[in-house]
Write a protein that holds these residues in place. Structure first.
Motif, mmCIF file in Angstrom:
data_model
loop_
_atom_site.group_PDB
_atom_site.id
_atom_site.type_symbol
_atom_site.label_atom_id
_atom_site.label_comp_id
_atom_site.label_asym_id
_atom_site.label_seq_id
_atom_site.Cartn_x
_atom_site.Cartn_y
_atom_site.Cartn_z
ATOM 1 N N PRO A 14 -7.647 -4.175 42.865
ATOM 2 C CA PRO A 14 -6.598 -3.633 41.979
ATOM 3 C C PRO A 14 -7.019 -2.339 41.294
ATOM 4 C CG PRO A 14 -6.818 -5.994 41.663
ATOM 5 C CD PRO A 14 -7.971 -5.577 42.516
ATOM 6 N N HIS A 15 -8.256 -2.313 40.774
ATOM 7 C CA HIS A 15 -8.721 -1.105 40.096
ATOM 8 C C HIS A 15 -8.813 0.060 41.070
ATOM 9 C CE1 HIS A 15 -11.997 1.634 38.648
ATOM 10 N NE2 HIS A 15 -11.226 1.605 37.571
ATOM 11 N N LEU A 16 -9.322 -0.177 42.265
ATOM 12 C CA LEU A 16 -9.443 0.880 43.269
ATOM 13 C C LEU A 16 -8.067 1.397 43.682
ATOM 14 C CD1 LEU A 16 -11.711 2.328 44.737
ATOM 15 C CD2 LEU A 16 -11.521 0.653 46.585
ATOM 16 N N THR A 17 -7.085 0.499 43.783
ATOM 17 C CA THR A 17 -5.720 0.910 44.129
ATOM 18 C C THR A 17 -5.107 1.772 43.037
ATOM 19 O OG1 THR A 17 -5.446 -1.168 45.353
ATOM 20 C CG2 THR A 17 -3.450 0.058 44.818
ATOM 21 N N VAL A 18 -5.284 1.359 41.769
ATOM 22 C CA VAL A 18 -4.746 2.124 40.639
ATOM 23 C C VAL A 18 -5.402 3.500 40.563
ATOM 24 C CG1 VAL A 18 -4.642 2.225 38.117
ATOM 25 C CG2 VAL A 18 -4.057 0.113 39.297
ATOM 26 N N SER B 192 -6.765 5.203 43.038
ATOM 27 C CA SER B 192 -6.291 5.999 44.181
ATOM 28 C C SER B 192 -4.887 6.534 43.934
ATOM 29 C CB SER B 192 -6.306 5.149 45.456
ATOM 30 O OG SER B 192 -7.604 4.672 45.725
ATOM 31 N N LEU B 193 -3.992 5.678 43.406
ATOM 32 C CA LEU B 193 -2.625 6.106 43.106
ATOM 33 C C LEU B 193 -2.617 7.189 42.041
ATOM 34 C CD1 LEU B 193 0.464 5.621 43.467
ATOM 35 C CD2 LEU B 193 0.290 3.894 41.663
ATOM 36 N N PHE B 194 -3.393 6.990 40.985
ATOM 37 C CA PHE B 194 -3.451 7.929 39.865
ATOM 38 C C PHE B 194 -3.978 9.285 40.313
ATOM 39 C CE2 PHE B 194 -5.732 9.867 36.310
ATOM 40 C CZ PHE B 194 -4.794 9.829 35.301
ATOM 41 N N MET B 195 -5.089 9.284 41.066
ATOM 42 C CA MET B 195 -5.738 10.539 41.431
ATOM 43 C C MET B 195 -4.996 11.263 42.552
ATOM 44 S SD MET B 195 -9.791 9.755 41.073
ATOM 45 C CE MET B 195 -10.119 11.499 41.126
ATOM 46 N N SER B 196 -4.466 10.525 43.518
ATOM 47 C CA SER B 196 -3.781 11.176 44.641
ATOM 48 C C SER B 196 -2.508 11.876 44.182
ATOM 49 C CB SER B 196 -3.471 10.149 45.733
ATOM 50 O OG SER B 196 -2.626 9.118 45.238
ATOM 51 N N THR B 197 -1.721 11.221 43.330
ATOM 52 C CA THR B 197 -0.491 11.859 42.841
ATOM 53 C C THR B 197 -0.801 13.045 41.934
ATOM 54 O OG1 THR B 197 -0.392 10.209 41.063
ATOM 55 C CG2 THR B 197 0.911 9.773 43.042
ATOM 56 N N ALA C 82 6.357 15.253 40.292
ATOM 57 C CA ALA C 82 6.218 14.937 38.867
ATOM 58 C C ALA C 82 6.657 13.503 38.587
ATOM 59 C CB ALA C 82 7.042 15.916 38.033
ATOM 60 N N VAL C 83 7.736 13.070 39.243
ATOM 61 C CA VAL C 83 8.178 11.672 39.095
ATOM 62 C C VAL C 83 7.109 10.728 39.629
ATOM 63 C CG1 VAL C 83 9.868 9.967 39.860
ATOM 64 C CG2 VAL C 83 10.633 12.230 39.140
ATOM 65 N N LEU C 84 6.484 11.100 40.753
ATOM 66 C CA LEU C 84 5.476 10.241 41.376
ATOM 67 C C LEU C 84 4.252 10.053 40.476
ATOM 68 C CD1 LEU C 84 5.508 11.373 45.129
ATOM 69 C CD2 LEU C 84 6.355 9.233 44.162
ATOM 70 N N TYR C 85 3.814 11.123 39.793
ATOM 71 C CA TYR C 85 2.586 10.970 39.010
ATOM 72 C C TYR C 85 2.830 10.592 37.546
ATOM 73 C CZ TYR C 85 2.499 15.460 36.401
ATOM 74 O OH TYR C 85 2.757 16.498 35.532
ATOM 75 N N SER C 86 4.048 10.794 37.046
ATOM 76 C CA SER C 86 4.290 10.491 35.628
ATOM 77 C C SER C 86 5.108 9.220 35.396
ATOM 78 C CB SER C 86 5.010 11.667 34.947
ATOM 79 O OG SER C 86 6.306 11.857 35.493
ATOM 80 N N VAL C 87 5.880 8.793 36.395
ATOM 81 C CA VAL C 87 6.780 7.653 36.219
ATOM 82 C C VAL C 87 6.354 6.446 37.049
ATOM 83 C CG1 VAL C 87 9.167 6.866 36.462
ATOM 84 C CG2 VAL C 87 8.711 9.202 35.690
ATOM 85 N N VAL C 88 5.977 6.689 38.306
ATOM 86 C CA VAL C 88 5.680 5.573 39.211
ATOM 87 C C VAL C 88 4.427 4.793 38.813
ATOM 88 C CG1 VAL C 88 5.129 4.963 41.599
ATOM 89 C CG2 VAL C 88 6.945 6.610 41.119
ATOM 90 N N PRO C 89 3.264 5.433 38.543
ATOM 91 C CA PRO C 89 2.070 4.646 38.214
ATOM 92 C C PRO C 89 2.219 3.703 37.013
ATOM 93 C CG PRO C 89 1.440 6.871 38.796
ATOM 94 C CD PRO C 89 2.938 6.868 38.703
ATOM 95 N N LEU D 166 2.016 -4.472 38.197
ATOM 96 C CA LEU D 166 2.256 -5.236 39.421
ATOM 97 C C LEU D 166 0.998 -5.283 40.280
ATOM 98 C CD1 LEU D 166 4.350 -6.703 41.197
ATOM 99 C CD2 LEU D 166 4.896 -4.496 42.223
ATOM 100 N N ILE D 167 0.305 -4.143 40.394
ATOM 101 C CA ILE D 167 -0.914 -4.076 41.203
ATOM 102 C C ILE D 167 -1.976 -5.013 40.640
ATOM 103 C CG2 ILE D 167 -2.822 -2.564 41.890
ATOM 104 C CD1 ILE D 167 -0.773 -0.251 41.933
ATOM 105 N N TYR D 168 -2.132 -5.024 39.318
ATOM 106 C CA TYR D 168 -3.172 -5.845 38.705
ATOM 107 C C TYR D 168 -2.847 -7.335 38.719
ATOM 108 C CZ TYR D 168 -6.695 -2.595 37.073
ATOM 109 O OH TYR D 168 -7.739 -1.707 37.036
ATOM 110 N N SER D 169 -1.581 -7.672 38.684
ATOM 111 C CA SER D 169 -1.215 -9.087 38.607
ATOM 112 C C SER D 169 -1.059 -9.739 39.976
ATOM 113 C CB SER D 169 0.091 -9.247 37.822
ATOM 114 O OG SER D 169 1.141 -8.537 38.433
ATOM 115 N N MET D 170 -0.890 -8.933 41.045
ATOM 116 C CA MET D 170 -0.629 -9.507 42.362
ATOM 117 C C MET D 170 -1.808 -10.326 42.887
ATOM 118 S SD MET D 170 1.531 -6.646 44.497
ATOM 119 C CE MET D 170 1.165 -7.457 46.052
#
Length: 318
Positions: free
Chosen positions: A241-245, A247-252, A273-280, A286-290
């Protein structure tokens, strides 16, 4: 030509000109915002109320959820209000506050993700020293260092940006106020003045990135030495979960600020801008709880407890 002293408001980029599309954007953002509020609120409540989650990893996750709530609340409500009321205006102080809060919250999240990488490194590579290296006082100090460093970064960037004279109009090519778009309105080349701040920021960001990469290099080496496949799977599942978060944070973020100018366009900049400011902020809970059974159990108990209490209240009132 206008200057910064005469600017009382900025005009943000509209999502669409058609009224129907504006309302569609309002309802879409409202759904995402409410989902983010609910998901992060549940994570915070579950960690705060369940004593089994009073551990360093979940303490940092609680901080992460608070930052996600703050970051999405900085940009989305104003964008929803503009779409609903068919306006583009944001006041000068409101724009400065939005820049400060966004830099503060995003920087704090990046620093906190670096601390969380250290937490996973100690938990897997030095499990016997986990309680010593990550005691309650050490966790509070590390979280405070992340928040404090981000605050100083935000003060530095915001003060430097809004002290520049602006004479290129007041139209910001983004749906919220961000530093690169404000700098485009400066009278002279602002990047010479920004170079010191940028160098410091890049050094911090690169240092955190290297630390995360080295931490996971050590983690993967330690996991691969675990003899049982079940043990390897359990260790990987705590890191995924941490690695996914991360990756999402840094890639966007990297795509938003490091993409070549040749592929830049207002519509693409808006989407990124929506991808890096709204989606994460909406996806992180959800990523951490799955894949985390302890959080799943805590959330299940929390929701069933609230539901049972609501039923009892209805029955007693009847």
């Amino acid at each position: 030509m206008s200057n910064s002293s005469s600017i009382t408001e900025f005009l943000l980029l509209a999502f669409a000109e058609m009224r129907e599309l504006q309302l569609l954007h309002f309802w879409l953002f409202l759904a995402i915002y409410l989902a983010a509020l609910l998901a992060n609120g549940l994570i915070i409540t579950a960690i705060a109320c369940d004593h089994r989650l009073h551990a360093p990893m979940y303490f940092f996750l609680l901080n992460l959820s608070l930052l996600d709530l703050g970051s999405i609340s900085t940009t989305v409500p104003k964008a929803m209000a503009n779409s609903l009321w068919d306006t583009r205006a944001i006041s000068y102080p409101g724009c400065a506050a939005q820049v400060f809060l966004l830099v503060f919250l995003i920087s704090a999240e990046y620093f906190l993700l670096t601390v969380m990488a250290y937490d996973r490194y100690v938990a897997i590579c030095k499990p016997l020293h986990y309680g010593t290296l990550l005691g309650s006082r050490a966790c509070v100090h590390m979280a405070a260092a992340a928040w404090g460093s981000a605050f100083l970064t935000a003060v530095l960037h915001t003060a430097n940006t809004f002290s520049l004279p602006l004479c290129q109009g007041n139209a910001v090519d983004q749906f919220f106020c961000e530093i690169p778009q404000i700098l485009k309105l400066a009278c002279s080349d602002p990047y010479l003045r920004e170079v010191g701040v940028i160098v410091v920021g890049v050094c911090f960001a690169f240092g955190c990135f290297v630390f995360i990469v080295l931490s996971y290099g050590q983690i993967f080496r330690a996991v691969l030495r675990i003899p049982s496949e079940q043990g390897q799977h359990k260790a990987f599942s705590t890191c995924l979960p941490h690695l996914t978060v991360v990756s999402l944070f840094m890639s966007t973020g990297m795509f938003a600020y490091l993409k070549p100018p040749s592929i830049s366009s207002p519509s693409l900049d808006l989407l990124v801008a929506v991808l890096y400011s709204v989606v994460p902020p909406a996806l992180n809970p959800l990523i951490y709880s799955m894949r985390n059974h302890e959080i799943k159990d805590a959330l299940r108990k929390l929701t069933t407890g609230c539901f049972s209490e609501g039923i009892n209240c209805l029955m007693s009132s009847a």
